[in-house]
Design a protein around this motif. Sequence first.
Motif, PDB file in Angstrom:
ATOM      1  N   ILE A   1       8.151  -1.843   6.767  1.00  0.00           N
ATOM      2  CA  ILE A   1       8.960  -1.828   5.554  1.00  0.00           C
ATOM      3  C   ILE A   1       8.664  -0.539   4.801  1.00  0.00           C
ATOM      4  O   ILE A   1       7.502  -0.150   4.665  1.00  0.00           O
ATOM      5  CB  ILE A   1       8.710  -3.093   4.687  1.00  0.00           C
ATOM      6  CG1 ILE A   1       9.606  -3.080   3.449  1.00  0.00           C
ATOM      7  CG2 ILE A   1       7.252  -3.256   4.320  1.00  0.00           C
ATOM      8  CD1 ILE A   1       9.649  -4.420   2.720  1.00  0.00           C
ATOM      9  N   THR A   2       9.721   0.133   4.350  1.00  0.00           N
ATOM     10  CA  THR A   2       9.617   1.461   3.752  1.00  0.00           C
ATOM     11  C   THR A   2      10.242   1.474   2.359  1.00  0.00           C
ATOM     12  O   THR A   2      11.280   0.844   2.130  1.00  0.00           O
ATOM     13  CB  THR A   2      10.345   2.497   4.637  1.00  0.00           C
ATOM     14  OG1 THR A   2       9.720   2.543   5.916  1.00  0.00           O
ATOM     15  CG2 THR A   2      10.322   3.878   4.011  1.00  0.00           C
TER      16      THR A   2
ATOM     17  N   ILE B   1       3.913  -0.420  -0.937  1.00  0.00           N
ATOM     18  CA  ILE B   1       4.888   0.684  -0.829  1.00  0.00           C
ATOM     19  C   ILE B   1       5.496   0.969  -2.200  1.00  0.00           C
ATOM     20  O   ILE B   1       6.703   1.121  -2.332  1.00  0.00           O
ATOM     21  CB  ILE B   1       5.987   0.375   0.209  1.00  0.00           C
ATOM     22  CG1 ILE B   1       6.724  -0.933  -0.130  1.00  0.00           C
ATOM     23  CG2 ILE B   1       5.406   0.282   1.615  1.00  0.00           C
ATOM     24  CD1 ILE B   1       8.042  -1.103   0.624  1.00  0.00           C
ATOM     25  N   GLN B   2       4.660   1.074  -3.204  1.00  0.00           N
ATOM     26  CA  GLN B   2       5.146   1.283  -4.566  1.00  0.00           C
ATOM     27  C   GLN B   2       5.890   2.608  -4.727  1.00  0.00           C
ATOM     28  O   GLN B   2       6.794   2.724  -5.542  1.00  0.00           O
ATOM     29  CB  GLN B   2       3.977   1.231  -5.544  1.00  0.00           C
ATOM     30  CG  GLN B   2       3.488  -0.181  -5.826  1.00  0.00           C
ATOM     31  CD  GLN B   2       4.511  -0.996  -6.600  1.00  0.00           C
ATOM     32  OE1 GLN B   2       4.718  -0.795  -7.790  1.00  0.00           O
ATOM     33  NE2 GLN B   2       5.176  -1.915  -5.920  1.00  0.00           N
ATOM     34  N   TYR B   3       5.513   3.614  -3.928  1.00  0.00           N
ATOM     35  CA  TYR B   3       6.088   4.946  -4.114  1.00  0.00           C
ATOM     36  C   TYR B   3       6.991   5.341  -2.950  1.00  0.00           C
ATOM     37  O   TYR B   3       6.835   4.853  -1.828  1.00  0.00           O
ATOM     38  CB  TYR B   3       4.977   5.979  -4.289  1.00  0.00           C
ATOM     39  CG  TYR B   3       4.193   5.794  -5.561  1.00  0.00           C
ATOM     40  CD1 TYR B   3       4.604   6.392  -6.751  1.00  0.00           C
ATOM     41  CD2 TYR B   3       3.047   4.996  -5.581  1.00  0.00           C
ATOM     42  CE1 TYR B   3       3.886   6.212  -7.929  1.00  0.00           C
ATOM     43  CE2 TYR B   3       2.324   4.810  -6.753  1.00  0.00           C
ATOM     44  CZ  TYR B   3       2.752   5.422  -7.920  1.00  0.00           C
ATOM     45  OH  TYR B   3       2.047   5.230  -9.081  1.00  0.00           O
ATOM     46  N   LYS B   4       7.919   6.238  -3.236  1.00  0.00           N
ATOM     47  CA  LYS B   4       8.876   6.727  -2.245  1.00  0.00           C
ATOM     48  C   LYS B   4       8.165   7.249  -0.994  1.00  0.00           C
ATOM     49  O   LYS B   4       7.125   7.908  -1.079  1.00  0.00           O
ATOM     50  CB  LYS B   4       9.714   7.840  -2.869  1.00  0.00           C
ATOM     51  CG  LYS B   4      10.764   8.429  -1.946  1.00  0.00           C
ATOM     52  CD  LYS B   4      11.539   9.517  -2.645  1.00  0.00           C
ATOM     53  CE  LYS B   4      12.542  10.167  -1.705  1.00  0.00           C
ATOM     54  NZ  LYS B   4      13.330  11.215  -2.380  1.00  0.00           N
ATOM     55  N   ASN B   5       8.730   6.919   0.154  1.00  0.00           N
ATOM     56  CA  ASN B   5       8.267   7.340   1.487  1.00  0.00           C
ATOM     57  C   ASN B   5       7.024   6.603   1.975  1.00  0.00           C
ATOM     58  O   ASN B   5       6.529   6.878   3.070  1.00  0.00           O
ATOM     59  CB  ASN B   5       8.019   8.853   1.568  1.00  0.00           C
ATOM     60  CG  ASN B   5       9.297   9.656   1.395  1.00  0.00           C
ATOM     61  OD1 ASN B   5      10.384   9.156   1.669  1.00  0.00           O
ATOM     62  ND2 ASN B   5       9.175  10.884   0.923  1.00  0.00           N
ATOM     63  N   GLU B   6       6.502   5.672   1.196  1.00  0.00           N
ATOM     64  CA  GLU B   6       5.379   4.860   1.680  1.00  0.00           C
ATOM     65  C   GLU B   6       5.913   3.763   2.608  1.00  0.00           C
ATOM     66  O   GLU B   6       6.971   3.182   2.365  1.00  0.00           O
ATOM     67  CB  GLU B   6       4.604   4.255   0.512  1.00  0.00           C
ATOM     68  CG  GLU B   6       3.842   5.284  -0.296  1.00  0.00           C
ATOM     69  CD  GLU B   6       2.953   4.683  -1.363  1.00  0.00           C
ATOM     70  OE1 GLU B   6       1.917   5.296  -1.687  1.00  0.00           O
ATOM     71  OE2 GLU B   6       3.286   3.600  -1.893  1.00  0.00           O
ATOM     72  N   THR B   7       5.150   3.505   3.662  1.00  0.00           N
ATOM     73  CA  THR B   7       5.545   2.531   4.676  1.00  0.00           C
ATOM     74  C   THR B   7       4.351   1.668   5.035  1.00  0.00           C
ATOM     75  O   THR B   7       3.214   2.147   5.069  1.00  0.00           O
ATOM     76  CB  THR B   7       6.059   3.245   5.946  1.00  0.00           C
ATOM     77  OG1 THR B   7       7.242   3.982   5.639  1.00  0.00           O
ATOM     78  CG2 THR B   7       6.397   2.243   7.053  1.00  0.00           C
TER      79      THR B   7
ATOM     80  N   VAL C   1      13.640  -2.748   5.638  1.00  0.00           N
ATOM     81  CA  VAL C   1      12.860  -3.286   6.752  1.00  0.00           C
ATOM     82  C   VAL C   1      13.417  -2.694   8.044  1.00  0.00           C
ATOM     83  O   VAL C   1      14.606  -2.830   8.348  1.00  0.00           O
ATOM     84  CB  VAL C   1      12.917  -4.827   6.793  1.00  0.00           C
ATOM     85  CG1 VAL C   1      12.217  -5.348   8.055  1.00  0.00           C
ATOM     86  CG2 VAL C   1      12.263  -5.424   5.552  1.00  0.00           C
ATOM     87  N   ASN C   2      12.561  -1.994   8.768  1.00  0.00           N
ATOM     88  CA  ASN C   2      12.952  -1.350  10.023  1.00  0.00           C
ATOM     89  C   ASN C   2      12.718  -2.315  11.184  1.00  0.00           C
ATOM     90  O   ASN C   2      11.683  -2.988  11.233  1.00  0.00           O
ATOM     91  CB  ASN C   2      12.133  -0.080  10.223  1.00  0.00           C
ATOM     92  CG  ASN C   2      12.168   0.806   8.984  1.00  0.00           C
ATOM     93  OD1 ASN C   2      13.213   1.278   8.580  1.00  0.00           O
ATOM     94  ND2 ASN C   2      11.004   1.001   8.350  1.00  0.00           N
ATOM     95  N   VAL C   3      13.673  -2.375  12.079  1.00  0.00           N
ATOM     96  CA  VAL C   3      13.663  -3.410  13.113  1.00  0.00           C
ATOM     97  C   VAL C   3      13.772  -2.796  14.502  1.00  0.00           C
ATOM     98  O   VAL C   3      14.509  -1.829  14.707  1.00  0.00           O
ATOM     99  CB  VAL C   3      14.856  -4.382  12.895  1.00  0.00           C
ATOM    100  CG1 VAL C   3      14.933  -5.415  14.015  1.00  0.00           C
ATOM    101  CG2 VAL C   3      14.738  -5.067  11.543  1.00  0.00           C
TER     102      VAL C   3
END
Length: 265
Positions: A59-60, A164-170, A68-70
Amino acid sequence: MAFEWGYSTKNGPSTWSECFPAAKGEKQSPIDINPTELKSLTPTQKLTWKYIPENTDTITNTGQGWRVNVNGAGSELSGGPLKEKYVLEQFHCHWGCSDDKGSEHTIDGKTYAGELHLVHWNTKYSSFAEACHHPDGLCVLGILLQPGKNHHEFNKIAAQLHYIQYKNETTRVGVPLNPGAFIPENCAYWTYQGSLTTPPCNECVVWILFKNPIEVSQEQLKTCRTLRNYCKEGICPIDKIEGFVKENFRPPLPVGRREVFECTH
């Protein structure tokens, strides 16, 4: 510097067409569904879906919300208005700063607290990227959200958002997550030809919007609004939302000459 789209007055939906010409098209999404202007759809095959919960990957924070990346292997969406088989690519959500707005599609002018999108691509094309260039390339299942009881499957997403509070965190989802658990028990739907609701706004989407909303808790909605739209090492934007993702929905666009179909079974 490349244009970075978003939802503020400076880079929001009204500005997207400046850098993404498709956003000026005549088959843009979302739309307002007018119940008095629908055509009946009687598909030869019932809409069916299959998902592998263990294949939900990461999840990003995209800066515009969570995604959510699948791994789509083993998934399948077919029937209904679809002529081919589609596989799941990702799913994401849109919401507002309060529970009285947040959905992208509206129903006779009524807005909902949020809208979940399950994004699939047509397997007759070689990849998701190629599919995005064809009118039948993608199919998005839209699920309207309304405040109510806690949703068990949505909880699995909410529990990861503080990582993943901040942008680009995964982060890894960590537990099997079943996208099919978000589809309403009564799966009557509307369908029409439209576009991505975010840039580049390609008109490549067969939309299937379920008529019946699902319930998620107010706490789950509030958790979505805690995401930041900037990187951890970046500078917090000085604006009315103070760097939070509080409104990430595109307003409805004209239906134009398109036909909207209704399937009640």
